[in-house]
Design a protein around this motif. Structure first.
Motif, PDB file in Angstrom:
ATOM      1  N   LEU A 149     -34.472  46.341  42.024  1.00  0.00           N
ATOM      2  CA  LEU A 149     -34.436  47.972  41.167  1.00  0.00           C
ATOM      3  C   LEU A 149     -35.003  47.689  39.983  1.00  0.00           C
ATOM      4  CD1 LEU A 149     -30.456  48.448  41.851  1.00  0.00           C
ATOM      5  CD2 LEU A 149     -32.661  49.643  43.230  1.00  0.00           C
ATOM      6  N   THR A 150     -35.682  48.665  39.369  1.00  0.00           N
ATOM      7  CA  THR A 150     -35.836  48.871  37.924  1.00  0.00           C
ATOM      8  C   THR A 150     -34.852  50.092  37.094  1.00  0.00           C
ATOM      9  OG1 THR A 150     -38.157  48.387  38.217  1.00  0.00           O
ATOM     10  CG2 THR A 150     -37.746  49.524  36.403  1.00  0.00           C
ATOM     11  N   ILE A 151     -34.337  49.446  36.106  1.00  0.00           N
ATOM     12  CA  ILE A 151     -33.242  50.038  35.475  1.00  0.00           C
ATOM     13  C   ILE A 151     -33.768  50.546  34.019  1.00  0.00           C
ATOM     14  CG2 ILE A 151     -30.771  50.299  34.750  1.00  0.00           C
ATOM     15  CD1 ILE A 151     -29.989  48.051  37.241  1.00  0.00           C
ATOM     16  N   VAL A 152     -33.587  51.925  33.841  1.00  0.00           N
ATOM     17  CA  VAL A 152     -33.724  52.195  32.291  1.00  0.00           C
ATOM     18  C   VAL A 152     -32.598  52.802  31.896  1.00  0.00           C
ATOM     19  CG1 VAL A 152     -35.124  53.704  30.900  1.00  0.00           C
ATOM     20  CG2 VAL A 152     -36.275  52.409  32.644  1.00  0.00           C
ATOM     21  N   ARG A 153     -32.040  52.155  30.723  1.00  0.00           N
ATOM     22  CA  ARG A 153     -30.884  52.595  30.115  1.00  0.00           C
ATOM     23  C   ARG A 153     -30.996  53.511  28.658  1.00  0.00           C
ATOM     24  NH1 ARG A 153     -29.269  47.788  32.403  1.00  0.00           N
ATOM     25  NH2 ARG A 153     -27.200  47.783  34.012  1.00  0.00           N
ATOM     26  N   ILE A 154     -30.488  54.537  28.571  1.00  0.00           N
ATOM     27  CA  ILE A 154     -30.590  55.421  27.566  1.00  0.00           C
ATOM     28  C   ILE A 154     -29.383  56.057  26.983  1.00  0.00           C
ATOM     29  CG2 ILE A 154     -32.941  56.231  28.114  1.00  0.00           C
ATOM     30  CD1 ILE A 154     -31.621  58.864  28.913  1.00  0.00           C
ATOM     31  N   ALA A 155     -29.231  56.426  25.854  1.00  0.00           N
ATOM     32  CA  ALA A 155     -27.707  57.204  25.379  1.00  0.00           C
ATOM     33  C   ALA A 155     -27.694  58.327  26.155  1.00  0.00           C
ATOM     34  CB  ALA A 155     -27.926  57.337  23.912  1.00  0.00           C
ATOM     35  N   THR A 156     -26.451  58.636  26.709  1.00  0.00           N
ATOM     36  CA  THR A 156     -26.372  59.749  27.648  1.00  0.00           C
ATOM     37  C   THR A 156     -26.588  61.165  26.638  1.00  0.00           C
ATOM     38  OG1 THR A 156     -24.278  58.584  28.733  1.00  0.00           O
ATOM     39  CG2 THR A 156     -24.257  61.187  28.828  1.00  0.00           C
ATOM     40  N   LYS A 157     -26.405  60.950  25.456  1.00  0.00           N
ATOM     41  CA  LYS A 157     -26.724  62.186  24.596  1.00  0.00           C
ATOM     42  C   LYS A 157     -28.139  62.522  24.667  1.00  0.00           C
ATOM     43  CE  LYS A 157     -27.300  59.555  20.305  1.00  0.00           C
ATOM     44  NZ  LYS A 157     -28.782  59.708  20.153  1.00  0.00           N
ATOM     45  N   ASP A 158     -28.971  61.743  25.001  1.00  0.00           N
ATOM     46  CA  ASP A 158     -30.485  61.812  25.047  1.00  0.00           C
ATOM     47  C   ASP A 158     -30.876  62.348  26.419  1.00  0.00           C
ATOM     48  OD1 ASP A 158     -30.945  61.044  22.545  1.00  0.00           O
ATOM     49  OD2 ASP A 158     -30.923  58.927  23.145  1.00  0.00           O
TER      50      ASP A 158
END
Length: 322
Positions: A149-158
């Motif tokens: 897998l490739t995982i990209v984490r961002i802030a939920t608000k974004d």
């Protein structure tokens, strides 16, 4: 040594609350001499070798650290007793909060002792039972899959509506990353591998059937993960490697069944009256107990190109057979 002192401080502070909780019980019974060789007397109360050895066992002290650690732990026990004595002198052991906590701790200790008795009577799984479980669950063993897998984490608000449209249209995460960079959205990108034994069955099926050109979204409160499946590989596990974990799983299953049966027996023999409780289930309702269902994700919805997955689902599931 500073780390060791901090560790001992945590042991001390954690034990003080339990000691204060249990001290009220000592006041209700005549004072008895504690079992075990006395090491120290603090205001007439003995600290014994049994107590010190129990603290050493709980701290997982290595053999080469025993002498130094035992001295520090003994001093911690003295400090704890002094604090407990002062707390009792100030009648903190009689506050409603402590009295309630004391009852809870005592109930937990007695319950654990009773359950240990049940566990001691549970028969270990046989080789035939282990072999049968292995053969009946090829998806966990002989047909085990590995997901890269490739995982990209961002802030939920974004995770805006505009970004969701980008996710629906994107074929790869690279396209999404370009959009994030263009719009100055902060992200963390990494890769991971998960096997079909690390994940709930629904998740495994989802990743296999819908992985092509699909970006999965996992909402984890303040953080959201965008997941793309790069590859699905065969990763079988031989019986010899899987056997110890299958045995533990079956043992836990047997223990749960024995515990549920005992609770059912006790409830049937007891007189249970619900007082001042509205809409309570009848006494013959099945007892509530822990279940493997707690490890399963909530219902999976919205199988669009960007498919949302329940909170934390990628990190949940049955214990993996490595």
């Amino acid at each position: 040594m500073a780390f060791a002192n901090f560790r001992l401080f945590l042991l001390l502070s954690g034990a003080i609350s339990v000691a204060v909780v249990l001290t009220a019980c000592d006041k209700e019974e005549p004072t008895e001499k504690k079992s075990g060789q006395a090491l120290v007397s603090v205001n007439g109360k003995e600290i014994t070798m049994l107590q010190l050895n129990d603290e050493i066992r709980r701290a997982n002290i290595r053999a080469d650290q025993y002498e130094a650690a035992s001295k520090q732990l003994l001093e911690s026990l003295i400090s704890r007793q002094l604090i407990v004595d002062e707390a009792v002198r100030n009648k903190l052991d009689r506050t409603p909060e402590v009295m309630q906590a004391r009852e809870r701790v005592i109930a937990q200790v007695i319950t654990q002792a009773y359950l240990q008795g049940i566990m001691s009577k549970v028969v270990k799984p046989t080789k035939a039972e282990i072999d049968e479980y292995y053969q009946k669950h090829p998806e966990l063993f002989t047909h085990r899959k590995q997901f890269d897998l490739t995982i990209v984490r961002i802030a939920t608000k974004d995770l805006s509506e505009e970004l969701k449209k980008v996710l629906d249209a994107a074929k790869t995460l690279d396209e999404v990353v370009l959009w994030l960079e263009k719009n100055k959205v902060q992200y963390i990108r990494n890769v991971a591998s998960r096997s079909s034994t690390d994940l709930p069955p629904q998740m495994t099926t989802l990743l296999q059937e819908k992985s092509k050109d699909t970006i999965f979204i996992i909402n984890e409160q303040e953080t959201s993960s965008l997941i793309y499946v790069n590859a699905v590989k065969e990763s079988p596990v031989a019986l010899a490697s899987a056997a110890p974990q299958i045995e533990r799983f079956l043992m836990n299953q047997k223990f749960k069944e024995a515990t549920d049966a005992e609770i059912t027996r006790l409830r049937a023999a007891a007189k249970i009256e619900y007082l001042n409780v509205k809409d309570q289930k009848p006494n013959d309702e099945k007892p509530v107990s822990s279940s493997s269902d707690e490890l399963m994700p909530d219902s999976l919805e919205g199988m669009s190109n960007s498919a949302p997955i329940s909170e934390g689902a990628i990190e949940r599931g049955i214990t993996g057979f490595k």
